[in-house]
Scaffold this motif. Sequence first.
Motif, PDB file in Angstrom:
ATOM      1  N   ALA A 120      -1.353  -1.404   3.638  1.00 30.79           N
ATOM      2  CA  ALA A 120      -0.473  -2.380   2.998  1.00 30.79           C
ATOM      3  C   ALA A 120      -0.232  -2.053   1.534  1.00 30.79           C
ATOM      4  O   ALA A 120       0.327  -2.869   0.807  1.00 30.79           O
ATOM      5  CB  ALA A 120      -1.080  -3.775   3.136  1.00 30.79           C
ATOM      6  N   SER A 121      -0.622  -0.871   1.092  1.00 33.06           N
ATOM      7  CA  SER A 121      -0.537  -0.543  -0.333  1.00 33.06           C
ATOM      8  C   SER A 121       0.899  -0.579  -0.854  1.00 33.06           C
ATOM      9  O   SER A 121       1.146  -1.073  -1.958  1.00 33.06           O
ATOM     10  CB  SER A 121      -1.158   0.825  -0.596  1.00 33.06           C
ATOM     11  OG  SER A 121      -0.466   1.821   0.132  1.00 33.06           O
ATOM     12  N   THR A 122       1.835  -0.081  -0.084  1.00 33.90           N
ATOM     13  CA  THR A 122       3.229  -0.077  -0.528  1.00 33.90           C
ATOM     14  C   THR A 122       3.763  -1.493  -0.648  1.00 33.90           C
ATOM     15  O   THR A 122       4.415  -1.836  -1.634  1.00 33.90           O
ATOM     16  CB  THR A 122       4.101   0.730   0.447  1.00 33.90           C
ATOM     17  OG1 THR A 122       3.562   2.034   0.571  1.00 33.90           O
ATOM     18  CG2 THR A 122       5.525   0.822  -0.047  1.00 33.90           C
ATOM     19  N   GLY A 123       3.488  -2.324   0.343  1.00 36.51           N
ATOM     20  CA  GLY A 123       3.937  -3.711   0.306  1.00 36.51           C
ATOM     21  C   GLY A 123       3.327  -4.472  -0.854  1.00 36.51           C
ATOM     22  O   GLY A 123       4.004  -5.257  -1.528  1.00 36.51           O
ATOM     23  N   LEU A 124       2.043  -4.249  -1.109  1.00 33.08           N
ATOM     24  CA  LEU A 124       1.377  -4.925  -2.223  1.00 33.08           C
ATOM     25  C   LEU A 124       1.934  -4.456  -3.573  1.00 33.08           C
ATOM     26  O   LEU A 124       2.095  -5.259  -4.498  1.00 33.08           O
ATOM     27  CB  LEU A 124      -0.136  -4.690  -2.162  1.00 33.08           C
ATOM     28  CG  LEU A 124      -0.846  -5.341  -0.985  1.00 33.08           C
ATOM     29  CD1 LEU A 124      -2.291  -4.869  -0.912  1.00 33.08           C
ATOM     30  CD2 LEU A 124      -0.776  -6.855  -1.090  1.00 33.08           C
ATOM     31  N   LYS A 125       2.239  -3.146  -3.655  1.00 33.33           N
ATOM     32  CA  LYS A 125       2.806  -2.609  -4.899  1.00 33.33           C
ATOM     33  C   LYS A 125       4.188  -3.217  -5.156  1.00 33.33           C
ATOM     34  O   LYS A 125       4.490  -3.644  -6.276  1.00 33.33           O
ATOM     35  CB  LYS A 125       2.898  -1.086  -4.812  1.00 33.33           C
ATOM     36  CG  LYS A 125       3.410  -0.422  -6.078  1.00 33.33           C
ATOM     37  CD  LYS A 125       3.488   1.072  -5.913  1.00 33.33           C
ATOM     38  CE  LYS A 125       4.809   1.389  -5.265  1.00 33.33           C
ATOM     39  NZ  LYS A 125       5.177   2.797  -5.242  1.00 33.33           N
ATOM     40  N   PHE A 126       5.020  -3.271  -4.102  1.00 37.79           N
ATOM     41  CA  PHE A 126       6.352  -3.856  -4.251  1.00 37.79           C
ATOM     42  C   PHE A 126       6.266  -5.342  -4.587  1.00 37.79           C
ATOM     43  O   PHE A 126       7.039  -5.843  -5.402  1.00 37.79           O
ATOM     44  CB  PHE A 126       7.174  -3.664  -2.983  1.00 37.79           C
ATOM     45  CG  PHE A 126       7.701  -2.273  -2.782  1.00 37.79           C
ATOM     46  CD1 PHE A 126       7.896  -1.411  -3.852  1.00 37.79           C
ATOM     47  CD2 PHE A 126       8.015  -1.812  -1.523  1.00 37.79           C
ATOM     48  CE1 PHE A 126       8.381  -0.138  -3.669  1.00 37.79           C
ATOM     49  CE2 PHE A 126       8.509  -0.535  -1.324  1.00 37.79           C
ATOM     50  CZ  PHE A 126       8.691   0.310  -2.408  1.00 37.79           C
ATOM     51  N   LYS A 127       5.333  -6.044  -3.974  1.00 40.39           N
ATOM     52  CA  LYS A 127       5.186  -7.475  -4.245  1.00 40.39           C
ATOM     53  C   LYS A 127       4.795  -7.706  -5.696  1.00 40.39           C
ATOM     54  O   LYS A 127       5.325  -8.597  -6.353  1.00 40.39           O
ATOM     55  CB  LYS A 127       4.144  -8.077  -3.304  1.00 40.39           C
ATOM     56  CG  LYS A 127       4.046  -9.573  -3.414  1.00 40.39           C
ATOM     57  CD  LYS A 127       3.146 -10.146  -2.352  1.00 40.39           C
ATOM     58  CE  LYS A 127       3.157 -11.660  -2.402  1.00 40.39           C
ATOM     59  NZ  LYS A 127       2.398 -12.247  -1.296  1.00 40.39           N
ATOM     60  N   GLN A 128       3.884  -6.874  -6.226  1.00 39.59           N
ATOM     61  CA  GLN A 128       3.478  -6.996  -7.624  1.00 39.59           C
ATOM     62  C   GLN A 128       4.650  -6.715  -8.552  1.00 39.59           C
ATOM     63  O   GLN A 128       4.860  -7.427  -9.535  1.00 39.59           O
ATOM     64  CB  GLN A 128       2.307  -6.049  -7.916  1.00 39.59           C
ATOM     65  CG  GLN A 128       1.702  -6.236  -9.277  1.00 39.59           C
ATOM     66  CD  GLN A 128       1.149  -7.633  -9.484  1.00 39.59           C
ATOM     67  OE1 GLN A 128       0.569  -8.226  -8.578  1.00 39.59           O
ATOM     68  NE2 GLN A 128       1.330  -8.165 -10.665  1.00 39.59           N
ATOM     69  N   GLU A 129       5.449  -5.694  -8.231  1.00 38.48           N
ATOM     70  CA  GLU A 129       6.636  -5.388  -9.034  1.00 38.48           C
ATOM     71  C   GLU A 129       7.609  -6.566  -9.035  1.00 38.48           C
ATOM     72  O   GLU A 129       8.180  -6.917 -10.082  1.00 38.48           O
ATOM     73  CB  GLU A 129       7.347  -4.154  -8.484  1.00 38.48           C
ATOM     74  CG  GLU A 129       6.651  -2.855  -8.732  1.00 38.48           C
ATOM     75  CD  GLU A 129       7.359  -1.677  -8.059  1.00 38.48           C
ATOM     76  OE1 GLU A 129       8.512  -1.844  -7.604  1.00 38.48           O
ATOM     77  OE2 GLU A 129       6.758  -0.590  -7.997  1.00 38.48           O
ATOM     78  N   LEU A 130       7.808  -7.165  -7.863  1.00 36.91           N
ATOM     79  CA  LEU A 130       8.733  -8.297  -7.765  1.00 36.91           C
ATOM     80  C   LEU A 130       8.214  -9.499  -8.537  1.00 36.91           C
ATOM     81  O   LEU A 130       9.000 -10.180  -9.209  1.00 36.91           O
ATOM     82  CB  LEU A 130       8.966  -8.667  -6.300  1.00 36.91           C
ATOM     83  CG  LEU A 130       9.766  -7.662  -5.480  1.00 36.91           C
ATOM     84  CD1 LEU A 130       9.846  -8.106  -4.038  1.00 36.91           C
ATOM     85  CD2 LEU A 130      11.148  -7.483  -6.048  1.00 36.91           C
ATOM     86  N   LEU A 131       6.925  -9.767  -8.456  1.00 37.29           N
ATOM     87  CA  LEU A 131       6.367 -10.911  -9.192  1.00 37.29           C
ATOM     88  C   LEU A 131       6.541 -10.722 -10.700  1.00 37.29           C
ATOM     89  O   LEU A 131       6.854 -11.676 -11.420  1.00 37.29           O
ATOM     90  CB  LEU A 131       4.894 -11.102  -8.833  1.00 37.29           C
ATOM     91  CG  LEU A 131       4.637 -11.626  -7.421  1.00 37.29           C
ATOM     92  CD1 LEU A 131       3.145 -11.601  -7.108  1.00 37.29           C
ATOM     93  CD2 LEU A 131       5.203 -13.018  -7.243  1.00 37.29           C
ATOM     94  N   GLU A 132       6.351  -9.483 -11.175  1.00 34.89           N
ATOM     95  CA  GLU A 132       6.569  -9.204 -12.600  1.00 34.89           C
ATOM     96  C   GLU A 132       8.042  -9.395 -12.975  1.00 34.89           C
ATOM     97  O   GLU A 132       8.355  -9.940 -14.032  1.00 34.89           O
ATOM     98  CB  GLU A 132       6.114  -7.785 -12.931  1.00 34.89           C
ATOM     99  CG  GLU A 132       4.613  -7.600 -12.881  1.00 34.89           C
ATOM    100  CD  GLU A 132       4.195  -6.140 -12.991  1.00 34.89           C
ATOM    101  OE1 GLU A 132       5.061  -5.267 -13.231  1.00 34.89           O
ATOM    102  OE2 GLU A 132       2.987  -5.880 -12.825  1.00 34.89           O
TER     103      GLU A 132
END
Length: 147
Positions: A120-132
């Motif tokens: 899930a690393s890619t999804g978590l990375k994208f989610k963090q980018e979106l939250l920022e």
Amino acid sequence: KELMAFVENSMESLCPSICALIGPSTAAKLLGLTGGLHELTKIPSCNLQVIGQVKHNSESRAGLSGISLKQHVGLLGEADLVKSLPRQYQKKALKVVAAKLALCARFDFVNVDTGKARSASTGLKFKQELLEKFEKWQGADKTPGLK
């Protein structure tokens, strides 16, 4: 409840990046409507926004006003990532989340297709980018005042 828990657990093992981004229940509904992970990868992000949208006409509204209905919002509008934002940012966020979802779907499919380990690393990375990004949108306006 047991069936929903089973489906969510199997979704996290099938497509972990998608589940990390939009949640397992929304991911399960989305894959069910599209027909699977392979079909989901073929759908462009502009069409991902409206998958699951109910067509509203005078019959489906039972003669009531349609002013409060959300236009061009499908299943992704129900994702916590989009719903957590104020209403004025939700449509803009929906477009960005759909774009990242299309990338996550392709990432998960390539891992399934080649037999690589799924993570899930890619999804978590994208989610963090979106939250920022969402934090920047809601931040104070940096334009200078009148002199």
